[in-house]
Design an enzyme around this catalytic site. Structure first.
Site, PDB file in Angstrom:
ATOM      1  N   GLY A  14       0.902  -1.065  -0.044  1.00  0.00           N
ATOM      2  CA  GLY A  14      -0.041   0.098  -0.009  1.00  0.00           C
ATOM      3  C   GLY A  14       0.870   1.097   0.128  1.00  0.00           C
ATOM      4  N   GLY A  20       1.514   5.249   3.494  1.00  0.00           N
ATOM      5  CA  GLY A  20       2.516   4.497   2.938  1.00  0.00           C
ATOM      6  C   GLY A  20       3.469   5.094   2.184  1.00  0.00           C
ATOM      7  CG  ASP A  39      -0.799   0.580  -3.603  1.00  0.00           C
ATOM      8  OD1 ASP A  39      -0.667   1.219  -2.647  1.00  0.00           O
ATOM      9  OD2 ASP A  39      -2.102   0.648  -4.445  1.00  0.00           O
ATOM     10  CG  ASP A  67      -4.916  -8.530  -4.155  1.00  0.00           C
ATOM     11  OD1 ASP A  67      -4.978  -8.284  -2.921  1.00  0.00           O
ATOM     12  OD2 ASP A  67      -6.074  -8.914  -4.702  1.00  0.00           O
ATOM     13  CG  ASN A  94       0.796   1.473   4.722  1.00  0.00           C
ATOM     14  OD1 ASN A  94       0.478   2.262   5.640  1.00  0.00           O
ATOM     15  ND2 ASN A  94       0.628   1.790   3.498  1.00  0.00           N
ATOM     16  CB  SER A 142      -5.638   1.736  13.696  1.00  0.00           C
ATOM     17  OG  SER A 142      -6.559   2.615  13.946  1.00  0.00           O
ATOM     18  CE1 TYR A 155      -9.130   0.221   9.159  1.00  0.00           C
ATOM     19  CE2 TYR A 155      -9.488   0.922  11.323  1.00  0.00           C
ATOM     20  CZ  TYR A 155      -8.590   1.168  10.153  1.00  0.00           C
ATOM     21  OH  TYR A 155      -7.412   1.908   9.989  1.00  0.00           O
ATOM     22  CG  ASP A 191      -7.110  15.082   5.563  1.00  0.00           C
ATOM     23  OD1 ASP A 191      -7.836  14.536   5.113  1.00  0.00           O
ATOM     24  OD2 ASP A 191      -7.004  16.329   5.540  1.00  0.00           O
TER      25      ASP A 191
END
Ligand SMILES: NC(=O)c1ccc[n+]([C@@H]2O[C@H](COP(=O)([O-])OP(=O)(O)OC[C@H]3O[C@@H](n4cnc5c(N)ncnc54)[C@H](O)[C@@H]3O)[C@@H](O)[C@H]2O)c1
Length: 233
Positions: A14, A20, A39, A67, A94, A142, A155, A191
């Site tokens: 990613g 990333g 990615d 993938d 990531n 996260s 998630y 963001d």
């Protein structure tokens, strides 16, 4: 032991956009020899390569369409890294999505993708191809891997899974036999499209309502948000 970035090689899943790509650029600023952006998105990959070449010069990065949910596709990125840079020292797992509406895909990327990366990196490529005494795998979890968030329950489950496997693989049992450190990183709200395109990516109207009411209250990654806006990564 301090891990020296200068002269090392990294593979970032990613890595063609968002956080990333920022990791790739920061590592290159710290003296990284080369980086593979693994990615799924070709357009992001080509744009990221152009940006990196402009800032750091040629031959510092390759893009490999990958993938992470497919072990063979992910392994191809490892093979291409060795072909291009001869070594592999750092793997950042990531790639991730936030979309509880398509939770099977979310689980496949956020959990299976990280498992694929750790198995390939820890059990094969990093011990074999590291350029110095030790290698590093960083799994991106996260804040939702530390504290549960009712608005994004699946998630949250995927990020707790990343924390659990990082602690287990990070045990000295594995370090002693591989000389690869396994760590987890837990960013706050940053963001990127993962957050800015969050609308409608949920389990239905009740979850969406909760999301709208609570998103702004999540702890944010203020510094990252500011720098992302500056450089429009
Ligand atoms: N943005 C945040 O607020 C935030 C907070 C905490 C953790 N994270 C985590 O950070 C990581 C990066 O998130 P981001 O905000 O940069 O997201 P992003 O959507 O900006 O970037 C994710 C990248 O992953 C790639 N990707 C998606 N599916 C893939 C697959 N199957 N194989 C390979 N690549 C794939 C995408 O093409 C994209 O380039 C994710 O694991 C995310 O869960 C993000």
């Amino acid at each position: 032991m301090v891990f020296e970035i200068t002269g090392k090689v990294a593979l970032i899943s990613g890595g063609a956009s968002g956080i990333g790509l920022r990791y790739a650029k920061e590592l290159l600023r710290s003296g990284l020899k080369g980086v593979t952006l693994a990615d799924v998105n070709n357009a992001f990959g080509q744009k990221a390569l152009q940006e990196i070449e402009k800032e750091f010069g040629p031959k510092k990065a390759i893009y490999v369409q990958t993938d992470v949910t497919d072990m063979k596709s992910f392994e191809n990125a490892f093979k291409k890294t060795i072909e291009a840079f001869q070594n592999l020292d750092i793997l950042i797992n990531n790639a991730g999505i936030l979309n509880d509406a398509t939770w099977e895909k979310e689980v496949a990327i956020n959990i299976n993708g990280v498992i694929h990366g750790v198995l390939l990196g820890l059990e094969n490529y990093i011990p074999k191809y590291k350029s110095s005494a030790e290698g590093v795998i960083v799994n991106i979890s996260s804040i939702a891997g530390i504290k549960e968030f009712s608005i994004i329950p699946i998630y949250t489950a995927t990020k707790f899974a990343v924390m659990g496997m990082s602690k287990a693989f990070g045990d000295e049992d594995h370090y002693n036999r591989t000389k690869v450190k396994v760590l987890a990183l837990c960013p706050g709200v940053t963001d990127t499209p993962l957050i800015t395109e969050i609308d409608g990516k949920n389990l239905g109207p009740p979850y969406q309502k909760l999301l709208e009411e609570n998103l702004s209250k999540l702890p944010s990654q203020q510094n990252c948000v500011r720098s992302f806006r500056r450089s429009s990564v």
